[in-house]
Design a protein around this motif. Structure first.
Motif, PDB file in Angstrom:
ATOM      1  N   LEU A 100       8.836   3.017   2.445  1.00 35.90           N
ATOM      2  CA  LEU A 100       9.871   2.134   2.968  1.00 35.90           C
ATOM      3  C   LEU A 100      10.431   1.247   1.866  1.00 35.90           C
ATOM      4  O   LEU A 100      11.582   0.808   1.928  1.00 35.90           O
ATOM      5  N   VAL A 101       9.595   0.971   0.871  1.00 27.63           N
ATOM      6  CA  VAL A 101       9.977   0.071  -0.204  1.00 27.63           C
ATOM      7  C   VAL A 101       9.138   0.420  -1.426  1.00 27.63           C
ATOM      8  O   VAL A 101       8.043   0.990  -1.298  1.00 27.63           O
ATOM      9  N   MET A 158      -9.659 -12.697  -7.111  1.00 30.35           N
ATOM     10  CA  MET A 158      -9.102 -12.048  -5.928  1.00 30.35           C
ATOM     11  C   MET A 158      -8.290 -10.840  -6.386  1.00 30.35           C
ATOM     12  O   MET A 158      -7.545 -10.915  -7.365  1.00 30.35           O
ATOM     13  N   LYS A 159      -8.444  -9.728  -5.651  1.00 28.75           N
ATOM     14  CA  LYS A 159      -7.742  -8.490  -5.972  1.00 28.75           C
ATOM     15  C   LYS A 159      -6.791  -8.144  -4.829  1.00 28.75           C
ATOM     16  O   LYS A 159      -7.209  -8.062  -3.680  1.00 28.75           O
ATOM     17  N   PHE A 160      -5.517  -7.935  -5.189  1.00 25.78           N
ATOM     18  CA  PHE A 160      -4.469  -7.679  -4.208  1.00 25.78           C
ATOM     19  C   PHE A 160      -3.838  -6.309  -4.452  1.00 25.78           C
ATOM     20  O   PHE A 160      -3.806  -5.815  -5.585  1.00 25.78           O
ATOM     21  N   THR A 161      -3.288  -5.732  -3.388  1.00 25.65           N
ATOM     22  CA  THR A 161      -2.577  -4.468  -3.521  1.00 25.65           C
ATOM     23  C   THR A 161      -1.416  -4.415  -2.545  1.00 25.65           C
ATOM     24  O   THR A 161      -1.390  -5.150  -1.554  1.00 25.65           O
ATOM     25  N   VAL A 162      -0.448  -3.533  -2.837  1.00 27.09           N
ATOM     26  CA  VAL A 162       0.728  -3.347  -1.989  1.00 27.09           C
ATOM     27  C   VAL A 162       0.907  -1.857  -1.736  1.00 27.09           C
ATOM     28  O   VAL A 162       0.836  -1.048  -2.667  1.00 27.09           O
ATOM     29  N   SER A 163       1.149  -1.497  -0.476  1.00 35.49           N
ATOM     30  CA  SER A 163       1.442  -0.116  -0.103  1.00 35.49           C
ATOM     31  C   SER A 163       2.857  -0.025   0.443  1.00 35.49           C
ATOM     32  O   SER A 163       3.283  -0.880   1.228  1.00 35.49           O
ATOM     33  N   GLY A 164       3.564   1.037   0.058  1.00 33.74           N
ATOM     34  CA  GLY A 164       4.961   1.181   0.444  1.00 33.74           C
ATOM     35  C   GLY A 164       5.186   1.727   1.836  1.00 33.74           C
ATOM     36  O   GLY A 164       6.318   1.744   2.323  1.00 33.74           O
ATOM     37  N   GLY A 211      15.521 -10.244  -2.655  1.00 36.63           N
ATOM     38  CA  GLY A 211      15.452  -9.294  -1.553  1.00 36.63           C
ATOM     39  C   GLY A 211      15.125  -7.887  -2.017  1.00 36.63           C
ATOM     40  O   GLY A 211      15.606  -7.420  -3.054  1.00 36.63           O
ATOM     41  N   LEU A 212      14.290  -7.189  -1.251  1.00 33.49           N
ATOM     42  CA  LEU A 212      13.860  -5.842  -1.596  1.00 33.49           C
ATOM     43  C   LEU A 212      14.864  -4.807  -1.094  1.00 33.49           C
ATOM     44  O   LEU A 212      15.598  -5.047  -0.134  1.00 33.49           O
ATOM     45  N   GLU A 213      14.854  -3.661  -1.725  1.00 33.84           N
ATOM     46  CA  GLU A 213      15.672  -2.538  -1.271  1.00 33.84           C
ATOM     47  C   GLU A 213      14.808  -1.650  -0.379  1.00 33.84           C
ATOM     48  O   GLU A 213      13.834  -1.052  -0.833  1.00 33.84           O
TER      49      GLU A 213
END
Length: 688
Positions: free
Chosen positions: A146-147, A173-179, A290-292
């Motif tokens: 989605l992004v 702290m460990k962070f992650t992002v999934s599209g 803003g994200l695309e």
């Protein structure tokens, strides 16, 4: 002291500032001149990605690559840095960082100068900070996304780098992002996971908190089913404040966010998080670009994508298999040349220790594949056609590594190349229980251990079966076997899996069905008495020394002076943010909190400890007594007392002046002792 003006409260941060290098040079100089002892300097240098190795006198330097986003220019710079300042090869890590090794401490500032001057940071790559934000392996190319999760990770990294709130936390702290909901970023094993979703026609993120591996693996829980993209900085702030407030600074082994979730229980923790999130999102945050967003397309899912992948925009993503993530300086330079020749400006390093070229035009694909093949790398047809083997460095460089995981993984990878049954099977190796090699989330995971054989310590591996980070499943623990038999064990396990696995059965399901007796039967042919070099680890020339006694730096030591200073700055910034939105009473409360931290800093400087529940009045009373020799402190506190009954703005300014005064007092050299002739008592009292 960070005295932020209102207009700067939400200014975006670059990854690199010239002041970062100047700050590191000052700290290094103070250490070299003996002003800072080893513990204080360790806490300081770790924030700049400079990490002590097991080899005395040299450092590993961790280069922070938010979201794994690389450019050809960065590859060249890293190659140059590795060639000029390090020894051996560079290493792509399971957190999308790049590590280089054996850097002399006295040359570390010059190394950082080279990196920083080319836009690459090491800031907060180690230490009790927000570590590198990771993203999906195919972020920016995946048809399902989605992004672009890599861009989200990069923007969040810039939103929080250098913020005083996250410089000296109880633990990292460990962070992650999934599209997308497939969650290739592996939210389940992170302190914070953000999963892009679409809900009721709105695009945003699902928020997961409290996951982690190590000695006590735990899956993350959902704390918010949906937040808008503009609220992501507030999500991070809420978690950081809960971490600072409730995590255990004394027991470092129980100071990760997952232990706060365990302490309160899932429902209570969720309530605490939502309350804190609602509070901080009402305050000014740093700006959000803003994200695309994209319309997702159907595509196959791969746990460790390699090969040629049809990208969302019609181009091709070329995912290159980099064995164990190890690249020489020459290979890094060649990869930059190959990218430029193919018109590629965007690359991603992945959690599987591979490298992805994005946006490859159809007429450049074969040229690129030929180029990477010529330098000894592979572009397999798909992940199902190749074995996945990843590893941490283990005892090659790590102070707390037990086994030589990297050299064992070399052997495991070589054996897998000659075993057709290894195709599509993942093997993850860690040199200890801390899971830097992600052994909990592989088809077959191994973590290093020391065990006695005939009274002598020998390297061993405990086996794990069927972990899967995409769905939040931790591998099933299995038997412990000698390290020298581990490669043979993998061959036996792959053979049995191929022969006895039922249709649609997961590796974990297979292991559970077989049970302990079934697994033991598979491994029965292993014979330790016939193993060559049982007491010598893979790649080593001497007998195994047993578990290390050295102190590691994963749980960075605290320099409480720096900690109090940062927390005071953060509280003052919070006061400013409350003033902006007209919350004067809360602004005064935050300013009072800032003053309390400054007073605790002064107490610490005179050797007096303080508890977190100390009141402002109690701290002030002790400081007035202990620092009666410094008139400026009493004068600053008197000004604060006068400002208490004035406006919130006036109180804030008085507190800011007190913080500056405290900082100057702590930094000032101790006054010389003057004693009367023949009066030895004064000198003895100082010595005591």
């Amino acid at each position: 002291m960070l005295d932020a003006a209102h207009a700067d409260l939400v200014a975006a941060e670059p990854l690199v500032r010239a002041s970062d290098l100047a700050e590191y040079r000052r700290g290094l100089d103070r250490h070299m001149r003996g002003e800072w002892d080893g513990e204080r300097f360790t806490a300081f240098r770790l924030r700049f990605g400079v990490y002590g190795q097991k080899q005395p006198g040299v450092q590993m330097v961790r280069i922070k690559i938010p979201g794994g986003k690389l450019s050809p220019a960065w590859l060249r710079t890293i190659a140059s840095a590795n060639r000029q300042f390090a020894q051996g090869d560079a290493h792509l890590t399971t957190r999308q960082d790049v590590q280089i090794y054996s850097v002399a401490l006295d040359r570390s500032a010059d190394l950082l100068d080279l990196l920083y001057s080319n836009g690459i940071t090491t800031r907060e790559a180690c230490g009790n900070t927000i570590r590198n934000l990771t993203a999906c392996a195919l972020a920016g190319a995946c048809p399902r996304e989605l992004v672009d999760a890599g861009k989200v990770a990069d923007q969040l990294a810039r939103a929080w780098i250098r913020h005083p709130l996250v410089q000296n936390m109880p633990r990292k702290m460990k962070f992650t992002v999934s599209g997308c909901a497939t969650d290739c970023g592996h939210s389940s094993i992170h302190d914070l996971g953000l999963i892009a979703i679409e809900k009721d026609g709105q695009q945003g993120f699902r928020v997961m908190v409290g996951g982690g591996l190590g000695g006590q693996p735990r899956a993350a829980i959902e704390v918010l089913p949906f937040v808008a993209e503009t609220e992501l900085p507030a999500v991070i702030e809420a978690l950081a404040r809960l971490h600072q407030r409730y995590s255990d600074r004394r027991n470092r082994n129980a100071a990760r966010v997952k232990f706060v979730v365990k302490r309160f229980g899932e429902e209570k923790f969720r309530t605490l998080f939502v309350e804190e999130f609602d509070r901080v999102r009402a305050l000014p945050q740093r700006p959000w670009d803003g994200l695309e967003w994209h319309k997702p397309l159907q595509a196959a899912v791969s746990r460790a994508p390699v090969g040629l992948i049809a990208a969302r925009d019609g181009s091709t993503a070329v995912s290159v298999l980099v064995p164990l993530g190890i690249l020489s300086s020459e290979q890094l330079d060649s990869l930059a040349d190959i990218a430029i020749a193919a018109g590629v400006s965007d690359l991603r390093c992945t959690r599987e220790q591979n490298l992805v070229f994005l946006g490859v035009a159809a007429d450049k694909v074969q040229q690129l594949v030929a180029g990477v093949t010529a330098i000894g790398l592979q572009v397999p047809a798909s992940s199902e056609e190749v074995a996945t083997v990843i590893s941490c460095p283990g005892t090659t460089t790590c102070r707390i590594g037990i086994t030589n995981s990297q050299n064992f993984a070399r052997q495991a990878f070589a054996s897998a190349q000659n075993d057709p049954l290894a195709k599509g099977v993942s093997v993850h190796v860690s040199g200890c229980q801390n899971s830097c090699g992600l052994h909990h989330v592989a088809d077959f995971g191994l973590h290093g251990a020391a065990k006695k054989v005939d009274g002598r310590s020998a390297p061993h591996y405990q086996l794990h079966f069927g972990g899967d980070a995409n769905i939040g499943v931790v591998g099933l623990g299995g038997p412990t076997i000698p390290a020298k038999l581990a490669d043979q064990a993998l061959g036996l396990l792959r053979k049995s899996l191929a022969e006895t696995r039922e249709k649609g059965e997961s590796v974990r399901g297979w292991a559970e069905r077989l049970g302990k007796d079934g697994i033991d039967a598979i491994l029965a042919p292993l014979d330790a008495s016939q193993a060559d070099g049982l007491f010598v680890d893979w790649g080593d020339a001497t007998d195994f020394p047993g578990a290390p006694q050295a102190k590691g730096e994963c749980a960075a030591p605290f320099a409480m002076d720096l900690c109090y200073a940062d927390l005071a700055d953060d509280a003052l910034i919070s006061a400013d943010r409350n003033l902006v939105v007209g919350q004067d009473d809360q602004a005064k409360a935050e300013a009072a909190r800032a003053l309390t931290f400054a007073l605790r800093r002064l107490l610490h400087a005179r050797g007096v400890g303080s508890e977190d529940d100390i009141t402002l009045a109690a701290a002030e009373s002790q400081v007035v007594s202990l620092w009666s020799d410094v008139a400026a402190i009493g004068q600053a506190l008197a000004s604060v007392d006068v400002a208490k009954v004035q406006s919130a703005e006036a109180y804030r300014e008085a507190v800011a002046y007190a913080l500056d005064t405290a900082a100057e007092a702590v930094a000032a050299p101790a006054a010389p002792v003057v004693a009367a002739v023949g009066d030895l008592n004064a000198l003895f009292e100082v010595a005591e």
